[in-house]
Design a protein around this motif. Structure first.
Motif, PDB file in Angstrom:
ATOM      1  N   LEU A   1       0.805  -1.226   0.000  1.00  0.00           N
ATOM      2  CA  LEU A   1       0.000   0.000   0.000  1.00  0.00           C
ATOM      3  C   LEU A   1       0.843   1.283   0.000  1.00  0.00           C
ATOM      4  N   PHE A   2       1.920   1.301   0.795  1.00  0.00           N
ATOM      5  CA  PHE A   2       2.672   2.546   0.951  1.00  0.00           C
ATOM      6  C   PHE A   2       3.422   2.877  -0.343  1.00  0.00           C
ATOM      7  N   SER A   3       3.203   4.106  -0.785  1.00  0.00           N
ATOM      8  CA  SER A   3       3.859   4.583  -2.001  1.00  0.00           C
ATOM      9  C   SER A   3       3.927   6.099  -1.858  1.00  0.00           C
ATOM     10  N   TYR A   4       4.583   6.741  -2.788  1.00  0.00           N
ATOM     11  CA  TYR A   4       4.588   8.209  -2.802  1.00  0.00           C
ATOM     12  C   TYR A   4       3.141   8.701  -2.802  1.00  0.00           C
TER      13      TYR A   4
ATOM     14  N   ALA B   1      -2.713  18.613   9.145  1.00  0.00           N
ATOM     15  CA  ALA B   1      -1.576  17.752   9.496  1.00  0.00           C
ATOM     16  C   ALA B   1      -0.351  18.100   8.647  1.00  0.00           C
ATOM     17  N   LEU B   2      -0.600  18.435   7.384  1.00  0.00           N
ATOM     18  CA  LEU B   2       0.500  18.840   6.502  1.00  0.00           C
ATOM     19  C   LEU B   2       1.163  20.094   7.065  1.00  0.00           C
ATOM     20  N   GLU B   3       0.335  21.021   7.441  1.00  0.00           N
ATOM     21  CA  GLU B   3       0.821  22.266   8.042  1.00  0.00           C
ATOM     22  C   GLU B   3       1.598  21.954   9.338  1.00  0.00           C
TER      23      GLU B   3
ATOM     24  N   TYR C   1       0.400   7.221  -1.748  1.00  0.00           N
ATOM     25  CA  TYR C   1      -0.310   6.995  -0.475  1.00  0.00           C
ATOM     26  C   TYR C   1      -0.060   8.181   0.464  1.00  0.00           C
ATOM     27  N   PHE C   2       1.209   8.577   0.604  1.00  0.00           N
ATOM     28  CA  PHE C   2       1.524   9.676   1.535  1.00  0.00           C
ATOM     29  C   PHE C   2       0.980  11.007   1.010  1.00  0.00           C
ATOM     30  N   LYS C   3       1.058  11.183  -0.287  1.00  0.00           N
ATOM     31  CA  LYS C   3       0.530  12.428  -0.882  1.00  0.00           C
ATOM     32  C   LYS C   3      -0.975  12.542  -0.597  1.00  0.00           C
ATOM     33  N   ASP C   4      -1.735  11.464  -0.883  1.00  0.00           N
ATOM     34  CA  ASP C   4      -3.188  11.500  -0.653  1.00  0.00           C
ATOM     35  C   ASP C   4      -3.500  11.704   0.828  1.00  0.00           C
ATOM     36  N   LEU C   5      -2.731  11.003   1.675  1.00  0.00           N
ATOM     37  CA  LEU C   5      -2.974  11.104   3.122  1.00  0.00           C
ATOM     38  C   LEU C   5      -2.796  12.552   3.602  1.00  0.00           C
ATOM     39  N   TYR C   6      -1.677  13.165   3.218  1.00  0.00           N
ATOM     40  CA  TYR C   6      -1.410  14.525   3.692  1.00  0.00           C
ATOM     41  C   TYR C   6      -2.342  15.547   3.048  1.00  0.00           C
TER      42      TYR C   6
ATOM     43  N   ILE D   1      -2.172  11.335  10.812  1.00  0.00           N
ATOM     44  CA  ILE D   1      -1.215  10.630   9.941  1.00  0.00           C
ATOM     45  C   ILE D   1      -0.837   9.299  10.600  1.00  0.00           C
ATOM     46  N   GLY D   2      -0.490   9.380  11.896  1.00  0.00           N
ATOM     47  CA  GLY D   2      -0.081   8.182  12.631  1.00  0.00           C
ATOM     48  C   GLY D   2      -1.197   7.153  12.657  1.00  0.00           C
ATOM     49  N   GLU D   3      -2.418   7.652  12.872  1.00  0.00           N
ATOM     50  CA  GLU D   3      -3.573   6.743  12.982  1.00  0.00           C
ATOM     51  C   GLU D   3      -3.754   5.957  11.674  1.00  0.00           C
ATOM     52  N   ASP D   4      -3.664   6.644  10.556  1.00  0.00           N
ATOM     53  CA  ASP D   4      -3.858   5.953   9.277  1.00  0.00           C
ATOM     54  C   ASP D   4      -2.698   4.984   9.008  1.00  0.00           C
TER      55      ASP D   4
END
Ligand SMILES: O=C(O)CCC(=O)C(=O)O
Ligand SMILES: [Fe+2]
Length: 325
Positions: free
Chosen positions: A148-151, A164-166, A153-158, A216-219
């Protein structure tokens, strides 16, 4: 008669003659010192005075000056590198403050043992606190994050959690390492054009960041596990590091000052760690590489081993790291 006792008799004669014509012993001593025939030895009080003076200069002049210089250097350093970690990143400075190292831990270490089915008891008894690196093969191979983890995944999450991004931009630590593209924070990272992100791109990027944002941590925690060989009570679960980048150089050589032990799970791509003992212990062992494949977990005492990383050709490397103590 030996030459020493002849000299003694001659000097005694000179002294007596000098006294008889009214020349004092102090004057004779001064004369002999001037001619270089005798040397004045410093008294214990003079030695103490000199030692005190050196201590005084170090304590009240040299150390405060070094402290002031490092305070001045810090904002400049942070502005240039975007890295808040002055000590671990400035190699000579890290050297200057390296605490005393017991070289015994490096003795005869030639590689990181490749272990599997490692029980928690075995880990605690033989590896957890020995400061010798180990590779636990396949320890993360059943984590859902692997697929699942990819560039993206993190982009969509943030991007779906702008606060959280801020927050991580403001509060988290971010290392741009040897990226050839300017990436100063997570916003820069997640606005890169997709052709630059591709693992075969001519552009080089490799970054690491820590997240302290609950969303972020939760996901992420839905898809990662605590390493099975580390008792959960030892795990410092609050602190997650993510390292991600295209094939090529990763983190440049450095040593950390975190005083906890690090584990890192390889979730995508293959990364080689080059581990080097500190210069004063080079007689105990030589630098060696540890290749960490997708699904493996490496455990390293990054406070004791200088480390640098390289992503091997192929996929983008993604790793999750945390700590135990
Ligand atoms: O994974 C990397 O490239 C570097 C990791 C690192 O420096 C660390 O975990 O201390
Ligand atoms: Fe490190």
């Amino acid at each position: 008669m030996s030459t020493d006792s002849q000299l003694y008799t001659d000097l005694k004669g000179i002294l007596e003659n000098a006294r008889s014509v009214g020349i004092s012993e102090i004057e004779i001593q001064g004369c002999l010192e001037k001619e270089g025939l005798i040397q004045e030895l410093p008294s214990p009080a003079q030695i103490m005075q000199k030692a005190w003076r050196i201590l005084d200069i170090l304590t009240f002049k040299v150390y405060p000056l070094l402290f002031l210089l490092s305070l001045l250097a810090y904002p400049t350093f942070k502005a240039f590198t975007g890295s808040p970690c002055l000590v671990s990143e400035v190699f000579p400075l890290a050297e200057a403050v390296t605490p005393f190292v017991d070289c015994k831990i490096y003795k005869g270490v030639t590689h990181a043992p490749r272990l599997s089915n490692l029980s928690q008891e075995d880990f605690i008894r033989n590896y957890a606190y020995q400061s010798k690196p180990i590779l636990v093969v396949g320890a993360a191979s059943d984590w859902p994050a692997l697929d699942l983890f990819s560039y993206d995944y993190f982009k969509d999450l943030y991007l779906s959690h702008p606060a959280a991004l801020e927050g991580d931009n403001e509060q988290g630590q971010f290392f741009a390492y040897s990226s050839s593209i300017t990436i100063n924070n997570l916003s820069d990272l997640f606005t890169l054009p997709s052709e630059k992100v591709a693992s075969m791109s001519k552009e080089k990027w490799y970054i690491g960041w820590s997240s302290s944002e609950p969303n972020i941590g939760e996901d992420m925690r839905k898809h990662i596990r605590s390493p099975y060989f580390i008792p959960p009570t030892l795990n410092n679960g609050d602190w997650a590091w993510i390292f991600m980048g295209a094939p090529g150089p990763g983190a440049s050589i450095h040593v950390d000052r975190v005083e906890v032990f690090t584990w890192q799970a390889q979730l995508s791509g293959t990364k080689v760690w080059t581990l080097t003992p500190p210069p004063e212990c080079e007689h105990m062992c030589q630098a060696f590489n540890v290749t960490v494949n997708k699904g493996d977990i490496i455990v390293v005492d990054t406070n004791r081993w200088y480390h640098q990383t390289t992503v091997l050709p192929g996929n983008i490397s993604i790793t999750i790291g945390s700590e135990y103590n």
